[in-house]
Design a protein around this motif. Structure first.
Motif, short mmCIF file in Angstrom:
data_model
loop_
_atom_site.label_atom_id
_atom_site.label_comp_id
_atom_site.label_asym_id
_atom_site.label_seq_id
_atom_site.Cartn_x
_atom_site.Cartn_y
_atom_site.Cartn_z
N GLY A 178 -75.00 132.51 -52.74
CA GLY A 178 -73.78 132.01 -53.36
C GLY A 178 -73.42 130.59 -53.00
N VAL A 179 -74.27 129.94 -52.20
CA VAL A 179 -74.03 128.53 -51.88
C VAL A 179 -75.34 127.75 -52.03
N GLU A 180 -75.18 126.46 -52.32
CA GLU A 180 -76.34 125.57 -52.47
C GLU A 180 -76.00 124.26 -51.79
N LEU A 181 -76.88 123.80 -50.92
CA LEU A 181 -76.71 122.49 -50.29
C LEU A 181 -77.16 121.45 -51.31
N VAL A 182 -76.22 120.65 -51.80
CA VAL A 182 -76.51 119.69 -52.85
C VAL A 182 -77.05 118.40 -52.26
N ASP A 183 -76.48 117.96 -51.13
CA ASP A 183 -76.86 116.67 -50.57
C ASP A 183 -76.37 116.59 -49.13
N GLN A 184 -77.03 115.73 -48.36
CA GLN A 184 -76.57 115.39 -47.01
C GLN A 184 -76.85 113.91 -46.81
N GLU A 185 -75.94 113.24 -46.11
CA GLU A 185 -76.18 111.84 -45.81
C GLU A 185 -75.47 111.48 -44.51
N GLY A 186 -76.06 110.52 -43.81
CA GLY A 186 -75.44 110.03 -42.59
C GLY A 186 -74.82 108.67 -42.88
N ASP A 187 -73.61 108.47 -42.39
CA ASP A 187 -72.91 107.22 -42.60
C ASP A 187 -72.35 106.79 -41.24
N GLY A 188 -73.17 106.07 -40.49
CA GLY A 188 -72.75 105.72 -39.13
C GLY A 188 -72.73 106.96 -38.26
N ASP A 189 -71.58 107.24 -37.69
CA ASP A 189 -71.44 108.42 -36.81
C ASP A 189 -71.00 109.66 -37.57
N VAL A 190 -70.81 109.53 -38.88
CA VAL A 190 -70.31 110.65 -39.67
C VAL A 190 -71.42 111.17 -40.58
N TYR A 191 -71.59 112.47 -40.57
CA TYR A 191 -72.56 113.14 -41.44
C TYR A 191 -71.79 113.81 -42.57
N ASP A 204 -71.07 115.92 -35.47
CA ASP A 204 -72.11 116.61 -34.71
C ASP A 204 -73.45 116.45 -35.44
N SER A 205 -74.40 115.75 -34.82
CA SER A 205 -75.70 115.53 -35.47
C SER A 205 -76.40 116.85 -35.76
N GLY A 206 -76.12 117.88 -34.98
CA GLY A 206 -76.72 119.19 -35.20
C GLY A 206 -76.24 119.85 -36.48
N SER A 207 -75.14 119.35 -37.03
CA SER A 207 -74.60 119.93 -38.26
C SER A 207 -75.56 119.75 -39.42
N VAL A 208 -76.42 118.73 -39.36
CA VAL A 208 -77.38 118.50 -40.45
C VAL A 208 -78.30 119.71 -40.61
N SER A 209 -78.92 120.12 -39.52
CA SER A 209 -79.82 121.28 -39.60
C SER A 209 -79.04 122.58 -39.66
N ASP A 210 -77.88 122.64 -39.00
CA ASP A 210 -77.09 123.88 -38.99
C ASP A 210 -76.59 124.24 -40.39
N ILE A 211 -76.01 123.27 -41.08
CA ILE A 211 -75.46 123.54 -42.41
C ILE A 211 -76.59 123.78 -43.41
N ALA A 212 -77.69 123.04 -43.27
CA ALA A 212 -78.85 123.27 -44.15
C ALA A 212 -79.39 124.68 -43.96
N GLY A 213 -79.53 125.11 -42.72
CA GLY A 213 -80.03 126.45 -42.44
C GLY A 213 -79.09 127.53 -42.94
N TRP A 214 -77.80 127.32 -42.75
CA TRP A 214 -76.80 128.28 -43.23
C TRP A 214 -76.88 128.39 -44.75
N ALA A 215 -76.94 127.26 -45.44
CA ALA A 215 -76.98 127.27 -46.90
C ALA A 215 -78.24 127.96 -47.41
N ASP A 216 -79.37 127.73 -46.73
CA ASP A 216 -80.64 128.34 -47.14
C ASP A 216 -80.62 129.86 -47.03
N THR A 217 -79.83 130.38 -46.11
CA THR A 217 -79.84 131.82 -45.85
C THR A 217 -78.59 132.53 -46.36
N THR A 218 -77.74 131.81 -47.09
CA THR A 218 -76.49 132.38 -47.58
C THR A 218 -76.50 132.42 -49.10
#
Length: 80
Positions: A59-72, A43-57
């Protein structure tokens, strides 16, 4: 680039919002401090969704995100 070692992988490919975030939270809750969760999503929306969740949660830190073809790939560290 932050160095990290993946502790666990959560495969949420084929799941749409909000399930990637819901399943990421469920899995990260079971990990120990400093563990890193790799989340595989289509789900391409997972990029912003997981980033937003991590920013507002605490005890968690978003370390990295990358797209690899159809998989994020999202890397989330449990910080407490």
């Amino acid at each position: 680039m932050t160095q990290y070692e993946v502790t666990e992988t959560s495969d949420v490919k084929g799941e749409n919002c909000p399930m990637p975030v819901v399943k990421t939270k469920q899995t990260i809750d079971q990990l120990a401090e400093d563990d890193v969760l790799e989340v595989l999503a289509t789900d391409s929306g997972s990029v912003s969704d997981i980033a937003g969740w991590a920013d507002t949660t605490e005890g968690v830190e978003l370390v990295d995100q990358e797209g690899d073809g159809d998989v994020y790939k999202h890397y989330v560290r449990k910080t407490e």
